[in-house]
Design an enzyme around this catalytic site. Structure first.
Site, PDB file in Angstrom:
ATOM      1  N   CYS A 111       0.810  -1.235   0.000  1.00 55.71           N
ATOM      2  CA  CYS A 111       0.000   0.000   0.000  1.00 55.71           C
ATOM      3  C   CYS A 111       0.835   1.273   0.000  1.00 55.71           C
ATOM      4  O   CYS A 111       0.323   2.351  -0.312  1.00 55.71           O
ATOM      5  CB  CYS A 111      -0.944   0.017   1.201  1.00 55.71           C
ATOM      6  N   HIS A 249      -3.150   7.299   3.688  1.00 60.78           N
ATOM      7  CA  HIS A 249      -3.613   6.026   3.143  1.00 60.78           C
ATOM      8  C   HIS A 249      -4.997   5.737   3.721  1.00 60.78           C
ATOM      9  O   HIS A 249      -5.249   5.983   4.901  1.00 60.78           O
ATOM     10  CB  HIS A 249      -2.622   4.920   3.531  1.00 60.78           C
ATOM     11  N   ASN A 279     -10.306   0.768   0.326  1.00 61.06           N
ATOM     12  CA  ASN A 279      -8.839   0.693   0.336  1.00 61.06           C
ATOM     13  C   ASN A 279      -8.343   0.232  -1.036  1.00 61.06           C
ATOM     14  O   ASN A 279      -8.535  -0.925  -1.413  1.00 61.06           O
ATOM     15  CB  ASN A 279      -8.380  -0.283   1.433  1.00 61.06           C
TER      16      ASN A 279
END
Ligand code: UT7
Length: 379
Positions: A111, A249, A279
């Protein structure tokens, strides 16, 4: 030594929307559980490859910066869901853009791949290796997520964002970055079935398996992002009061709230896309940044903090000084082709393929042998 200003930005979001209600049609879950525990309501499912999303987001970012693809010197493709390992995926973007002079590299830190890629581009520009770069964060998660495991299926979506970074004499771009990795927790988030440890085994294993300890990741993520944010701000001599906008994030609204609370930053200063896009791994930060610019939340000279974490467990935080321009120089008119199926139809097709693959593998192996075969990685 020049700075490396962010001069272009763009996103390429697949149009097909998968709602929490859609997930409830095949999972024992509910809109109420997902929204309360994660802040998510919808996510996108892509009908095109990650490379295609990356090409469109890059074209949009280049138009925004007014930079000719022929003048691009570096392409950094941040992703953990590359269409292929060899050749690398950045080369496919280079080819499609006609960016013939550009070096092309893939960066995978899960990520955090976009932000690690931004650090790479920033360092190369500041040290004179290149004068500009396109940095991409893109993920096609729908193809390998286990849609029948409610612990993970509800959390993710597909998407892509990109920025253009260019040498500048003014003090703008990344002022400080802090990178880290909590490697003793690397077992808490693992996808088995992707990578050299799994290919060319004596039987065909068509499916991926996900090891995921959500609560452990949650705790480590909050700690890593808060610590990296404090370190990055200290490196460039700014305090939380100086921060105008946080673009974090977007793994879980509760994680973002916990990081903001630890840092002492009010949620009004935090850019959120988790409700609409969930996400998207490496794509969350560049997509949220592009959305913040579209919504007028980035002002000339804004100071932006970007904290993130991902499998590994990698973590990082970047402090970015925005330049004078907050609107695009020009707009790329290209669009994705329309999808032929709804998001739910695409997901059900993936589920059907996985079920068929599992049946084939189980026909060749016992259940225990199957589990062993996909657990070959010793690390
Ligand atoms: O970007 C990197 C990847 N992202 C992450 O690693 C995310 C980090 N972790 C998290 O965001 C949170 O830990 C989760 C959202 C994954 C889970 O939230 P939680 O508040 O930690 O829930 P939990 O794991 O403690 O589960 C609570 C209950 C359990 O039931 P019992 O044991 O209390 O009866 C779960 O089985 O909720 C159940 N549950 C669900 N129920 C409905 C788990 N997933 C679901 C679901 N729908 N989708």
């Amino acid at each position: 030594m020049p700075y490396a200003a962010i001069t272009g930005w763009g996103a390429a979001m697949p149009p097909a929307i998968l709602s929490n209600a859609d997930l409830s049609t095949f999972l024992d879950t509910s809109d109420e559980w997902i929204a309360t525990r994660t802040g998510m309501r919808e996510r996108r499912i892509s009908h095109v490859s990650g490379t295609e999303l990356a090409i469109l987001a890059s074209r949009r970012a280049l138009a925004c910066a007014g930079l000719d693809p022929a003048d691009v010197e570096l392409i950094v493709f941040g992703s953990c869901s590359n269409d292929e390992q060899v050749p690398n995926t950045a080369s496919g973007v280079q080819f499609a853009l006609g960016a013939k002079r550009a070096g092309a590299m893939d960066v995978n830190t899960a990520c955090t791949s976009f932000l690690y890629g931004l650090s790479t581009a920033n360092a190369m520009i500041r040290t004179g290796v290149v004068r500009n770069a396109v940095v991409i964060g893109v993920e096609i998660i729908a193809q390998y997520i286990d849609w029948d495991n409610r612990n993970v299926a509800v959390l993710f979506g597909d998407g892509c964002g990109a920025v253009v970074v260019q040498a500048s004499d003014r003090e703008e771009g990344v002022l400080a970055d802090q990178l880290g990795c909590i490697a003793d927790a690397r077992q808490t988030l693992r996808i088995r079935g992707m990578g050299a440890a799994y290919v060319n085994q004596d039987v065909t294993i068509g499916n991926t398996l996900i090891d995921f300890d959500g609560q452990e990741v949650f705790k480590r993520a909050v700690h890593g992002m808060a610590q990296a944010s404090a370190a990055a701000m200290a490196k460039c001599g700014v305090t939380v009061e100086d921060i105008d906008l946080v673009v974090p994030h977007q793994a879980n609204l509760r994680i973002i709230e916990a990081v903001a609370a630890r840092a002492g930053i009010p949620m009004e200063k935090v850019m959120l896309t988790v409700e609409r896009y969930a996400n998207m791994s490496s794509a969350t930060v560049p997509v949220a940044l592009a959305a913040a610019l579209d919504e007028g939340r980035v002002k000339p000279g804004s100071l932006i903090l970007m904290p993130a974490f991902g499998a590994g467990l990698t973590y990082c935080a970047h402090v970015v000084r925005w330049g004078e321009r907050v609107t695009p120089i020009s707009v790329c008119p290209d669009e994705l082709p329309p999808p032929q199926k709804t998001a739910l139809e695409m997901v059900n097709a993936i589920r059907a393929r996985k079920t068929a693959n599992a049946a084939r593998s189980e026909a060749a192996l016992s259940q225990a042998q199957f589990a062993d075969a996909v657990k070959t990685s010793p690390h």
